[in-house]
Design a protein around this motif. Sequence first.
Motif, short mmCIF file in Angstrom:
data_model
loop_
_atom_site.label_atom_id
_atom_site.label_comp_id
_atom_site.label_asym_id
_atom_site.label_seq_id
_atom_site.Cartn_x
_atom_site.Cartn_y
_atom_site.Cartn_z
N ILE A 196 -63.03 74.50 27.38
CA ILE A 196 -63.95 73.78 27.95
C ILE A 196 -63.83 72.28 27.48
CG2 ILE A 196 -66.74 73.42 27.66
CD1 ILE A 196 -66.57 76.58 27.74
N ALA A 197 -63.67 72.14 26.07
CA ALA A 197 -63.21 71.07 25.25
C ALA A 197 -62.02 70.25 25.93
CB ALA A 197 -63.30 71.18 23.86
N THR A 198 -61.10 71.08 26.32
CA THR A 198 -60.00 70.25 26.82
C THR A 198 -60.17 69.70 27.99
OG1 THR A 198 -58.70 71.94 25.76
CG2 THR A 198 -57.61 70.44 27.38
N ILE A 199 -60.79 70.22 28.98
CA ILE A 199 -61.28 69.78 30.28
C ILE A 199 -62.19 68.62 30.24
CG2 ILE A 199 -62.29 70.18 32.47
CD1 ILE A 199 -59.61 71.33 32.35
N PRO A 366 -52.31 66.73 41.23
CA PRO A 366 -50.91 67.03 40.88
C PRO A 366 -50.49 66.13 39.57
CG PRO A 366 -50.53 66.94 43.10
CD PRO A 366 -52.02 66.51 42.76
N GLU A 367 -50.96 64.74 39.81
CA GLU A 367 -50.61 63.93 38.49
C GLU A 367 -51.51 64.45 37.28
OE1 GLU A 367 -50.74 60.20 39.63
OE2 GLU A 367 -48.81 60.18 40.92
N ILE A 368 -52.71 64.59 37.63
CA ILE A 368 -53.63 65.14 36.57
C ILE A 368 -53.06 66.40 35.68
CG2 ILE A 368 -55.95 65.93 35.84
CD1 ILE A 368 -55.65 62.84 35.92
N LYS A 369 -52.60 67.40 36.75
CA LYS A 369 -51.83 68.44 36.04
C LYS A 369 -50.83 68.43 34.94
CE LYS A 369 -51.14 73.01 38.37
NZ LYS A 369 -51.01 73.61 39.68
N GLY A 370 -49.94 67.39 35.25
CA GLY A 370 -48.91 66.97 34.10
C GLY A 370 -49.83 66.30 32.82
N LEU A 372 -52.60 67.23 31.90
CA LEU A 372 -53.46 68.35 31.15
C LEU A 372 -52.24 69.14 30.36
CD1 LEU A 372 -55.67 70.34 30.68
CD2 LEU A 372 -55.27 71.48 32.85
N VAL A 373 -51.07 69.53 30.96
CA VAL A 373 -50.14 70.01 30.25
C VAL A 373 -49.85 69.21 28.98
CG1 VAL A 373 -47.66 71.03 30.16
CG2 VAL A 373 -49.28 71.43 32.12
N LYS A 374 -49.67 68.11 29.06
CA LYS A 374 -49.33 67.08 28.03
C LYS A 374 -50.21 67.13 26.86
CE LYS A 374 -50.37 62.79 28.24
NZ LYS A 374 -50.52 61.27 28.35
N SER A 377 -50.08 70.51 25.13
CA SER A 377 -48.84 70.62 24.35
C SER A 377 -49.01 69.74 23.10
CB SER A 377 -47.65 69.97 25.12
OG SER A 377 -47.67 68.60 24.94
N VAL A 378 -50.27 69.16 22.73
CA VAL A 378 -50.20 68.39 21.45
C VAL A 378 -50.66 69.46 20.38
CG1 VAL A 378 -51.57 66.66 20.18
CG2 VAL A 378 -50.72 66.18 22.41
N ARG A 379 -51.37 70.60 21.06
CA ARG A 379 -51.83 71.64 20.35
C ARG A 379 -50.68 72.79 20.03
NH1 ARG A 379 -52.25 74.78 24.13
NH2 ARG A 379 -54.44 75.68 24.98
N LEU A 380 -49.41 72.28 20.57
CA LEU A 380 -48.39 73.44 20.57
C LEU A 380 -48.85 74.66 21.70
CD1 LEU A 380 -47.22 73.17 17.12
CD2 LEU A 380 -46.33 72.16 18.95
#
Length: 528
Positions: A196-199, A366-370, A372-374, A377-380
Amino acid sequence: CHGPGVCRSGREDMALPCARLPRARREGTVRWSSAAKASAVTITEKASREKILTLESMNPQVKAVEYAVRGPIVLKAGEIEKELRKGIKKPFTEVIKANIGDAHAMGQRPITFLRQVVALCTYPNLLDSPSFPEDAKKRARRILQGCGGNSLGSYSASQGINCIREDVAAYIERRDGGVPADPDNIYLTTGASDGIATILKILVSGGGKSRTGVMIPIPQYPLYSAAISELDAIQVNYYLDEENCWALDVNELRRSLNEAKAYCNPKVLCIINPGNPTGQVQNRKCIEDVIHFAWEEKLFLLADEVYQDNVYSEGCQFHSFKKILYEMGPEYYNNVELASFHSTSKGYMGECGYRGGYMEVINLHPEIKGQLVKLLSVRLCPPVSGQAAMDIVVNPPVPGEESYSQFIKEKESVLNNLAKKAKLTEDMFNKVPGIHCNPLQGAMYAFPRIFIPSKAIEEAKAHKMAPDMFYCMKLLEETGICVVPGSGFGQREGSHHFRMTILPPVEKLKILLEKVKDFHIKFLEKYA
């Protein structure tokens, strides 16, 4: 001595061997000059320099964060527990923490199969043990094959272990009657809260009147207001209808949205179903209306569905937003952006400590998907043991497997017990003068409305407390029962509530409810 130029400490001295060092240096003492001594005294007298990080210099958004579920009332409960351990006499012998939905802390037994699989994943040598069933071993081997080095101790992909995301997608398809789910849209998370916090983090933008507004239900789970404060977004309240069993009314959504457009850019709509703290379960028509409203107003939908297994009232049924969205047709299903959340912490599992969860995000650009994954990835990666626990929630034993009968017996026992406690709580509260409790249709909390006399409200003001905080503090100090004031969740002005979990064992819950009843009657008499 270790040879020329090296003392016993191993320190080199380029000029002198140990024997030739001045005596003070050989003995490890330092002789300060009188000027150095005077300077040291001055520094000590001045005390330490000002701290870099103070309440004035800290991040103001963090300072604005409030989280009532673990707020002042819980800190006070901790102090009282320490006093009890020291033998300080109280009118009670223990603190009952009914403030948080922590099932195992309240005595709920873990689901055997889930713990077996996680144990096998944690210590794979147990895979050779005859003490563990083959269906548990099969799942553990599959999870370990998805881990780097076949070890739960390795990092996973930021989005989560692939085979577990496949299992989540298969679970969603089964739950929703065949509605397709793509593992690529599944993101494993550190509990639902992390998702929730990430989105929200990726949604918030703009400044001034174009700053993102986030619509949340009142009463709400304080994670939402806390995350909004931390992100410096704009909280947009819409009120649930207490007189109609905390129903969600689209007319109220529209009122809230139209008013908010004057000072922000509302673009996110959060729904909690079943409700926390209110326990309502939304019917199909309500969900259709909400989806249509989000489509019409171009709002990003967040569906917090962590209590999807916790439905108790006859005539109530959990409907996922994803399923209803799909059934409303391609115009909606291909366009409404929706993030749905689930967790290991609630339901029948109650595995809060594993911090396992997932979110499914559909119709993302699609660009937002990338992006989001980025961000993920910061929190591994989320805890891999939590990912394993989530896998068992979505991939439990099925009929024909050796663990099925025990699993279904344990699951039904937990849920039937919760249903019994939900009814017991509702019935007992509604027998107390000055307390009204709506039916607990789902989730694991009661949120009764309490009458607080004007004299008590005045005393609360004198103590600089919200009236229901004053009430809950008195309840804690006189009975040892820790509940959360309704003001921590939001409520209509002039109304007062508290949230209480229904998780304690039945006998302890009965004692708790009797104590609340006795306290409330005395409270009314005192402040009448």
